[in-house]
Design a protein around this motif. Structure first.
Motif, PDB file in Angstrom:
ATOM      1  N   LYS A 133       7.776  -0.450   6.526  1.00 39.62           N
ATOM      2  CA  LYS A 133       7.247   0.865   6.189  1.00 39.62           C
ATOM      3  C   LYS A 133       8.407   1.798   5.867  1.00 39.62           C
ATOM      4  CE  LYS A 133       4.322   4.466   8.199  1.00 39.62           C
ATOM      5  NZ  LYS A 133       3.552   4.870   9.370  1.00 39.62           N
ATOM      6  N   ARG A 134       8.304   2.512   4.741  1.00 35.11           N
ATOM      7  CA  ARG A 134       9.369   3.426   4.331  1.00 35.11           C
ATOM      8  C   ARG A 134       8.767   4.736   3.822  1.00 35.11           C
ATOM      9  NH1 ARG A 134      11.826  -0.014   6.451  1.00 35.11           N
ATOM     10  NH2 ARG A 134      13.487  -1.338   5.664  1.00 35.11           N
ATOM     11  N   PRO A 135       9.297   5.857   4.292  1.00 31.23           N
ATOM     12  CA  PRO A 135       8.908   7.144   3.702  1.00 31.23           C
ATOM     13  C   PRO A 135       9.721   7.391   2.432  1.00 31.23           C
ATOM     14  CG  PRO A 135      10.462   7.508   5.468  1.00 31.23           C
ATOM     15  CD  PRO A 135      10.209   6.019   5.413  1.00 31.23           C
ATOM     16  N   PHE A 136       9.243   8.272   1.573  1.00 27.56           N
ATOM     17  CA  PHE A 136      10.028   8.694   0.419  1.00 27.56           C
ATOM     18  C   PHE A 136       9.770  10.168   0.141  1.00 27.56           C
ATOM     19  CE2 PHE A 136       6.109   6.848  -1.282  1.00 27.56           C
ATOM     20  CZ  PHE A 136       5.683   7.778  -2.220  1.00 27.56           C
TER      21      PHE A 136
ATOM     22  N   ASP B  83       9.902  26.826  -7.860  1.00 26.33           N
ATOM     23  CA  ASP B  83      11.346  26.928  -8.072  1.00 26.33           C
ATOM     24  C   ASP B  83      11.872  25.998  -9.164  1.00 26.33           C
ATOM     25  OD1 ASP B  83      11.042  24.530  -6.760  1.00 26.33           O
ATOM     26  OD2 ASP B  83      12.423  24.985  -5.125  1.00 26.33           O
ATOM     27  N   GLY B  84      10.951  25.429  -9.959  1.00 29.95           N
ATOM     28  CA  GLY B  84      11.361  24.570 -11.065  1.00 29.95           C
ATOM     29  C   GLY B  84      11.583  23.125 -10.679  1.00 29.95           C
ATOM     30  N   LYS B  85      11.214  22.764  -9.470  1.00 30.80           N
ATOM     31  CA  LYS B  85      11.350  21.375  -9.020  1.00 30.80           C
ATOM     32  C   LYS B  85       9.990  20.696  -9.007  1.00 30.80           C
ATOM     33  CE  LYS B  85      15.456  22.029  -6.184  1.00 30.80           C
ATOM     34  NZ  LYS B  85      16.411  21.512  -7.118  1.00 30.80           N
ATOM     35  N   VAL B  86      10.003  19.378  -9.068  1.00 27.36           N
ATOM     36  CA  VAL B  86       8.793  18.587  -8.842  1.00 27.36           C
ATOM     37  C   VAL B  86       9.003  17.796  -7.561  1.00 27.36           C
ATOM     38  CG1 VAL B  86       8.232  18.427 -11.306  1.00 27.36           C
ATOM     39  CG2 VAL B  86       9.468  16.567 -10.192  1.00 27.36           C
ATOM     40  N   ILE B  87       7.900  17.524  -6.893  1.00 29.98           N
ATOM     41  CA  ILE B  87       7.936  16.816  -5.616  1.00 29.98           C
ATOM     42  C   ILE B  87       7.123  15.530  -5.743  1.00 29.98           C
ATOM     43  CG2 ILE B  87       7.372  16.938  -3.158  1.00 29.98           C
ATOM     44  CD1 ILE B  87       9.459  19.040  -4.151  1.00 29.98           C
ATOM     45  N   VAL B  88       7.728  14.419  -5.352  1.00 30.01           N
ATOM     46  CA  VAL B  88       7.033  13.139  -5.228  1.00 30.01           C
ATOM     47  C   VAL B  88       7.365  12.634  -3.829  1.00 30.01           C
ATOM     48  CG1 VAL B  88       6.841  10.778  -6.094  1.00 30.01           C
ATOM     49  CG2 VAL B  88       7.159  12.664  -7.701  1.00 30.01           C
ATOM     50  N   SER B  89       6.337  12.553  -2.977  1.00 32.58           N
ATOM     51  CA  SER B  89       6.593  12.173  -1.592  1.00 32.58           C
ATOM     52  C   SER B  89       5.457  11.325  -1.044  1.00 32.58           C
ATOM     53  CB  SER B  89       6.783  13.425  -0.721  1.00 32.58           C
ATOM     54  OG  SER B  89       5.610  14.213  -0.733  1.00 32.58           O
ATOM     55  N   GLY B  90       5.743  10.669   0.062  1.00 31.04           N
ATOM     56  CA  GLY B  90       4.744   9.844   0.729  1.00 31.04           C
ATOM     57  C   GLY B  90       5.408   8.738   1.518  1.00 31.04           C
ATOM     58  N   GLU B  91       4.710   7.617   1.632  1.00 27.38           N
ATOM     59  CA  GLU B  91       5.262   6.447   2.314  1.00 27.38           C
ATOM     60  C   GLU B  91       4.603   5.201   1.752  1.00 27.38           C
ATOM     61  OE1 GLU B  91       4.314   7.147   6.440  1.00 27.38           O
ATOM     62  OE2 GLU B  91       2.364   6.179   6.251  1.00 27.38           O
TER      63      GLU B  91
ATOM     64  N   ASN C  39       0.858  -1.176   0.000  1.00 21.68           N
ATOM     65  CA  ASN C  39       0.000   0.000   0.000  1.00 21.68           C
ATOM     66  C   ASN C  39       0.895   1.227   0.000  1.00 21.68           C
ATOM     67  OD1 ASN C  39      -3.012  -0.692   0.420  1.00 21.68           O
ATOM     68  ND2 ASN C  39      -1.905  -2.095   1.765  1.00 21.68           N
ATOM     69  N   VAL C  40       0.545   2.193  -0.850  1.00 22.12           N
ATOM     70  CA  VAL C  40       1.341   3.414  -0.966  1.00 22.12           C
ATOM     71  C   VAL C  40       0.433   4.610  -0.716  1.00 22.12           C
ATOM     72  CG1 VAL C  40       2.872   4.777  -2.435  1.00 22.12           C
ATOM     73  CG2 VAL C  40       2.781   2.288  -2.714  1.00 22.12           C
ATOM     74  N   THR C  41       0.904   5.527   0.100  1.00 20.16           N
ATOM     75  CA  THR C  41       0.220   6.801   0.319  1.00 20.16           C
ATOM     76  C   THR C  41       1.107   7.893  -0.261  1.00 20.16           C
ATOM     77  OG1 THR C  41      -0.783   5.976   2.352  1.00 20.16           O
ATOM     78  CG2 THR C  41      -0.747   8.365   2.045  1.00 20.16           C
ATOM     79  N   VAL C  42       0.618   8.543  -1.295  1.00 19.54           N
ATOM     80  CA  VAL C  42       1.349   9.629  -1.945  1.00 19.54           C
ATOM     81  C   VAL C  42       0.846  10.943  -1.348  1.00 19.54           C
ATOM     82  CG1 VAL C  42       1.797  10.812  -4.135  1.00 19.54           C
ATOM     83  CG2 VAL C  42       1.693   8.312  -4.060  1.00 19.54           C
ATOM     84  N   THR C  43       1.736  11.718  -0.760  1.00 14.34           N
ATOM     85  CA  THR C  43       1.340  12.992  -0.148  1.00 14.34           C
ATOM     86  C   THR C  43       1.728  14.193  -1.004  1.00 14.34           C
ATOM     87  OG1 THR C  43       3.384  13.008   1.126  1.00 14.34           O
ATOM     88  CG2 THR C  43       1.417  12.099   2.206  1.00 14.34           C
TER      89      THR C  43
END
Length: 187
Positions: free
Chosen positions: A147-150, A128-136, A117-121
């Motif tokens: 369980k791992r955050p990213f 600032d020209g960046k993209v963000i991909v985060s979650g756990e 199961n993945v939770t994308v936050t």
């Protein structure tokens, strides 16, 4: 009379076509890999049960962060299908490619399957020209929970939504590779 009708039709068509900004629809690319055989009974099974996103990402519009506290949801740059489905489908395809000996699916496979199961936050562009991909993510491997955050920040090389979606897809693929590496280490 015919001239008048032709003029009216062209005015009407022009009005219809310029009635607003045209919409663009985006789909994350799915990794292309070799076809895996599922005939071998020794295959390990992985069910990608769910990829969830928060409400601000669950709508149709692509999200862009304009300041440290403000997010804009685009009205004309839209996801072609729900983002959570796109993320799940691309994750399944990527894991299938990167995990030989595993059968990875988006539906239950049996009683001995592992479950992911993945939770994308965060899945958006930023001012600032960046993209963000985060979650756990949470993996249930034979009753053991891992369980791992990213958090991935990647830089766009060009402006625009096309580039932003491509960089988001690359970052998501990078996280899929990280998940695959973790799964490969399992006993």
């Amino acid at each position: 009379m015919k001239k008048w009708l032709v003029v009216m039709m062209s005015v009407w068509l022009t009005a219809c076509s310029s009635g607003g900004e045209s919409k663009s629809y985006y789909q994350l690319p799915i990794a292309q890999g070799g076809v895996q055989s599922t005939a071998n009974q020794g295959n390990r099974l992985l069910w990608v049960e769910q990829v969830s996103v928060p409400d601000y990402l669950a709508g149709n519009g692509v999200v862009y962060q304009t300041s440290d506290v403000k997010y804009v949801i685009a009205n004309s740059n839209l996801w072609a299908s729900p983002l959570d489905q796109q993320l799940r489908n691309t994750l399944v395809a990527s894991l299938n490619t990167q995990l030989p000996g595993w059968v990875v699916a988006s539906q239950p496979l049996g009683s001995t399957q592992d479950t992911l199961n993945v939770t994308v936050t965060g899945f958006h562009g930023r001012y600032d020209g960046k993209v963000i991909v985060s979650g756990e993510w949470l993996l249930n491997h034979q009753g053991q929970l891992i369980k791992r955050p990213f958090h991935i920040e990647a830089t766009q090389q060009q402006d625009g939504y096309d580039e932003m979606v491509k960089v988001l897809a690359t970052a998501w693929s990078q996280e899929a590779a990280s998940i695959a590496q973790e799964i490969k280490r399992l006993p």
